[in-house]
Design a protein around this motif. Structure first.
Motif, PDB file in Angstrom:
ATOM      1  N   LEU A  17       0.828  -1.210   0.000  1.00 21.71           N
ATOM      2  CA  LEU A  17       0.000   0.000   0.000  1.00 21.71           C
ATOM      3  C   LEU A  17       0.859   1.255   0.000  1.00 21.71           C
ATOM      4  O   LEU A  17       0.525   2.245  -0.661  1.00 21.71           O
ATOM      5  N   ASP A  18       1.983   1.209   0.716  1.00 21.98           N
ATOM      6  CA  ASP A  18       2.912   2.346   0.697  1.00 21.98           C
ATOM      7  C   ASP A  18       3.425   2.601  -0.719  1.00 21.98           C
ATOM      8  O   ASP A  18       3.582   3.759  -1.127  1.00 21.98           O
ATOM      9  N   ASP A  24       3.493   4.515  -7.222  1.00 18.74           N
ATOM     10  CA  ASP A  24       3.779   3.331  -8.039  1.00 18.74           C
ATOM     11  C   ASP A  24       2.456   2.748  -8.521  1.00 18.74           C
ATOM     12  O   ASP A  24       1.576   2.439  -7.737  1.00 18.74           O
ATOM     13  N   ARG A  25       2.299   2.654  -9.821  1.00 25.97           N
ATOM     14  CA  ARG A  25       1.056   2.156 -10.413  1.00 25.97           C
ATOM     15  C   ARG A  25       1.183   0.714 -10.899  1.00 25.97           C
ATOM     16  O   ARG A  25       0.280   0.194 -11.534  1.00 25.97           O
ATOM     17  N   THR A  26       2.294   0.059 -10.578  1.00 24.12           N
ATOM     18  CA  THR A  26       2.545  -1.300 -11.052  1.00 24.12           C
ATOM     19  C   THR A  26       1.579  -2.286 -10.398  1.00 24.12           C
ATOM     20  O   THR A  26       1.531  -2.382  -9.173  1.00 24.12           O
ATOM     21  N   PRO A  27       0.816  -3.033 -11.191  1.00 24.20           N
ATOM     22  CA  PRO A  27      -0.102  -4.026 -10.617  1.00 24.20           C
ATOM     23  C   PRO A  27       0.668  -5.126  -9.887  1.00 24.20           C
ATOM     24  O   PRO A  27       1.801  -5.449 -10.250  1.00 24.20           O
ATOM     25  N   VAL A  45      -5.870   3.855 -10.573  1.00 26.24           N
ATOM     26  CA  VAL A  45      -5.881   3.035 -11.791  1.00 26.24           C
ATOM     27  C   VAL A  45      -7.270   2.446 -11.991  1.00 26.24           C
ATOM     28  O   VAL A  45      -7.820   2.470 -13.095  1.00 26.24           O
ATOM     29  N   TYR A  46      -7.849   1.915 -10.920  1.00 24.40           N
ATOM     30  CA  TYR A  46      -9.208   1.368 -10.999  1.00 24.40           C
ATOM     31  C   TYR A  46     -10.185   2.442 -11.469  1.00 24.40           C
ATOM     32  O   TYR A  46     -11.013   2.196 -12.348  1.00 24.40           O
ATOM     33  N   ASP A  47     -10.080   3.641 -10.880  1.00 19.28           N
ATOM     34  CA  ASP A  47     -10.974   4.740 -11.267  1.00 19.28           C
ATOM     35  C   ASP A  47     -10.826   5.079 -12.751  1.00 19.28           C
ATOM     36  O   ASP A  47     -11.821   5.338 -13.436  1.00 19.28           O
TER      37      ASP A  47
END
Length: 103
Positions: A17-18, A24-27, A45-47
């Motif tokens: 989460l940090d 950081d947008r890496t899945p 990213v979800y939004d």
């Protein structure tokens, strides 16, 4: 994509989460035996993904209306579920086809 076990995910959740909080947008994949079964992504990213889907629904509805047609309430409900990510594209298409008697 990095895939973590459920145990590893539990142990690292605060750090993961940090990472998201720091931009950081890496899945991150989660699954058993390193087989990805779910993906964690930052809420931004979800939004963005759901906004893109909502935009597609809006454009498709506008196209129908430009042709003098109106989507049924049932079809609108199905496409809204898809836009929210509740059902897959394949499921949405199958449901719309069934709704209209197309196999």
């Amino acid at each position: 994509m990095e895939t973590l076990s459920v145990r590893e995910t539990r142990e690292r959740l605060s750090r993961l989460l940090d990472r998201f909080r720091s931009g950081d947008r890496t899945p991150i994949g989660v699954g058993s035996h390193r087989k990805t079964e779910a993906v964690m992504i930052p809420v931004e990213v979800y939004d963005e993904l759901t906004a893109e889907r909502s935009s597609s629904v809006t454009q498709a509805t506008a196209s129908l209306r430009a042709e003098g047609l109106t989507p049924s309430d049932e079809a609108a409900a199905i496409t809204q579920r898809w836009a929210r990510g509740e059902i897959s594209t394949m499921q949405m298409r199958a449901m719309i086809r069934r709704l209209h008697g197309i196999t």
